[in-house]
Design a protein around this motif. Structure first.
Motif, PDB file in Angstrom:
ATOM      1  N   HIS A 169       3.879   3.472   2.619  1.00 33.77           N
ATOM      2  CA  HIS A 169       3.115   4.647   2.172  1.00 33.77           C
ATOM      3  C   HIS A 169       2.976   4.668   0.647  1.00 33.77           C
ATOM      4  O   HIS A 169       1.925   5.016   0.122  1.00 33.77           O
ATOM      5  N   VAL A 170       4.025   4.264  -0.056  1.00 32.71           N
ATOM      6  CA  VAL A 170       4.004   4.245  -1.517  1.00 32.71           C
ATOM      7  C   VAL A 170       3.189   3.071  -2.044  1.00 32.71           C
ATOM      8  O   VAL A 170       2.633   3.125  -3.130  1.00 32.71           O
ATOM      9  N   GLY A 171       3.094   1.982  -1.265  1.00 32.70           N
ATOM     10  CA  GLY A 171       2.302   0.831  -1.679  1.00 32.70           C
ATOM     11  C   GLY A 171       3.099  -0.298  -2.302  1.00 32.70           C
ATOM     12  O   GLY A 171       2.554  -1.130  -3.027  1.00 32.70           O
ATOM     13  N   PHE A 172       4.396  -0.357  -2.030  1.00 31.70           N
ATOM     14  CA  PHE A 172       5.220  -1.415  -2.606  1.00 31.70           C
ATOM     15  C   PHE A 172       4.932  -2.784  -2.017  1.00 31.70           C
ATOM     16  O   PHE A 172       5.364  -3.794  -2.554  1.00 31.70           O
ATOM     17  N   TRP A 173       4.198  -2.845  -0.925  1.00 36.82           N
ATOM     18  CA  TRP A 173       3.832  -4.150  -0.358  1.00 36.82           C
ATOM     19  C   TRP A 173       2.928  -4.925  -1.312  1.00 36.82           C
ATOM     20  O   TRP A 173       2.883  -6.148  -1.268  1.00 36.82           O
ATOM     21  N   LYS A 174       2.239  -4.228  -2.206  1.00 40.46           N
ATOM     22  CA  LYS A 174       1.290  -4.887  -3.116  1.00 40.46           C
ATOM     23  C   LYS A 174       1.980  -5.825  -4.102  1.00 40.46           C
ATOM     24  O   LYS A 174       1.416  -6.848  -4.478  1.00 40.46           O
ATOM     25  N   ASP A 175       3.202  -5.456  -4.534  1.00 38.14           N
ATOM     26  CA  ASP A 175       3.904  -6.315  -5.488  1.00 38.14           C
ATOM     27  C   ASP A 175       5.206  -6.870  -4.906  1.00 38.14           C
ATOM     28  O   ASP A 175       6.111  -7.256  -5.643  1.00 38.14           O
ATOM     29  N   CYS A 176       5.272  -6.943  -3.592  1.00 35.18           N
ATOM     30  CA  CYS A 176       6.469  -7.455  -2.921  1.00 35.18           C
ATOM     31  C   CYS A 176       6.591  -8.963  -3.151  1.00 35.18           C
ATOM     32  O   CYS A 176       5.595  -9.672  -3.236  1.00 35.18           O
ATOM     33  N   THR A 177       7.818  -9.443  -3.236  1.00 34.26           N
ATOM     34  CA  THR A 177       8.053 -10.875  -3.418  1.00 34.26           C
ATOM     35  C   THR A 177       7.841 -11.649  -2.127  1.00 34.26           C
ATOM     36  O   THR A 177       7.708 -12.869  -2.168  1.00 34.26           O
ATOM     37  N   LEU A 178       7.802 -10.961  -0.982  1.00 32.66           N
ATOM     38  CA  LEU A 178       7.579 -11.612   0.304  1.00 32.66           C
ATOM     39  C   LEU A 178       6.088 -11.692   0.598  1.00 32.66           C
ATOM     40  O   LEU A 178       5.396 -10.671   0.650  1.00 32.66           O
ATOM     41  N   GLY A 179       5.603 -12.902   0.813  1.00 30.84           N
ATOM     42  CA  GLY A 179       4.184 -13.098   1.103  1.00 30.84           C
ATOM     43  C   GLY A 179       3.762 -12.448   2.414  1.00 30.84           C
ATOM     44  O   GLY A 179       2.637 -11.985   2.548  1.00 30.84           O
ATOM     45  N   LYS A 180       4.685 -12.390   3.385  1.00 29.94           N
ATOM     46  CA  LYS A 180       4.312 -11.807   4.679  1.00 29.94           C
ATOM     47  C   LYS A 180       4.009 -10.322   4.547  1.00 29.94           C
ATOM     48  O   LYS A 180       3.157  -9.808   5.275  1.00 29.94           O
ATOM     49  N   CYS A 181       4.642  -9.631   3.633  1.00 29.00           N
ATOM     50  CA  CYS A 181       4.346  -8.208   3.418  1.00 29.00           C
ATOM     51  C   CYS A 181       2.959  -8.043   2.779  1.00 29.00           C
ATOM     52  O   CYS A 181       2.189  -7.175   3.175  1.00 29.00           O
ATOM     53  N   ARG A 182       2.674  -8.879   1.796  1.00 27.87           N
ATOM     54  CA  ARG A 182       1.358  -8.796   1.143  1.00 27.87           C
ATOM     55  C   ARG A 182       0.241  -9.138   2.119  1.00 27.87           C
ATOM     56  O   ARG A 182      -0.804  -8.493   2.124  1.00 27.87           O
ATOM     57  N   ARG A 183       0.451 -10.149   2.970  1.00 26.51           N
ATOM     58  CA  ARG A 183      -0.580 -10.514   3.951  1.00 26.51           C
ATOM     59  C   ARG A 183      -0.768  -9.423   5.001  1.00 26.51           C
ATOM     60  O   ARG A 183      -1.887  -9.144   5.411  1.00 26.51           O
ATOM     61  N   ALA A 184       0.317  -8.801   5.432  1.00 24.86           N
ATOM     62  CA  ALA A 184       0.227  -7.754   6.454  1.00 24.86           C
ATOM     63  C   ALA A 184      -0.245  -6.423   5.864  1.00 24.86           C
ATOM     64  O   ALA A 184      -0.600  -5.508   6.603  1.00 24.86           O
TER      65      ALA A 184
END
Length: 129
Positions: free
Chosen positions: A51-66
Motif C-alpha cells: 500500500h505504501v509502495g515499497f515494492w518500487k525500490d525493493c532489492t528483490l526483483g520478484k517484488c518489483r516484477r509483481a
C-alpha cells in the motif's frame, strides 16, 4: 481472588478461539513453529508495504516484477537483527517500519468502534404530525 483451574482453562480456551491471522485462531497460530509465525506476520505487513509502495525500490526483483511486496526475510537478515514481523523492504530501518504500520496497515484496516451505524427508523412526514 485467585482463579480456579476450571475458570483459567475456560478463559484460555476462549482466548485461543478468537480470530488471529488469515483465518487462523490464536490457538492455531500459537501452535505454529516460530518461523511460520514470523512469516504469517510478514504477510500482514506485506499488505502495508504494498500500500505504501515499497515494492518500487525493493532489492528483490520478484517484488518489483509483481508490483507488490511478496518477499520474506532470508536467514542472513534474521541473523542480522531485522525485525521478524516486517518484509525485507523495511530494511531494518525504524522509519520504514513505522511507515508500513501507520501509513499502510492502519489505513487499510482502521480500528474503530465495530458497532453498527444504525440511528433508528427514519421518520416520515406523516409520523411527525
Amino acid at each position: 481472588m485467585a482463579l480456579s483451574e476450571a475458570e483459567w482453562k475456560r478463559r484460555q480456551e476462549e482466548e485461543d478461539a478468537e480470530p488471529a491471522y488469515f483465518g487462523m485462531t490464536w490457538g492455531e497460530f500459537d501452535r505454529l513453529p516460530e518461523r511460520k509465525q514470523q512469516e504469517t506476520r510478514q504477510r500482514l505487513s506485506q499488505l502495508g508495504a504494498t500500500h505504501v509502495g515499497f515494492w518500487k525500490d525493493c532489492t528483490l526483483g520478484k517484488c518489483r516484477r509483481a508490483r507488490r511486496c511478496i518477499g520474506f526475510l532470508s536467514e542472513a537478515q534474521y541473523k542480522a537483527g531485522y525485525n521478524a514481523a516486517y518484509p525485507p523492504c523495511a530494511r531494518g530501518e525504524e522509519p520504514r517500519r513505522a511507515k508500513i504500520y501507520y501509513d499502510g496497515i492502519c489505513r487499510l484496516f482502521p480500528e474503530g468502534d465495530e458497532q453498527p451505524k444504525y440511528d433508528g427508523r427514519r421518520k416520515t412526514g406523516e409520523e411527525d404530525e
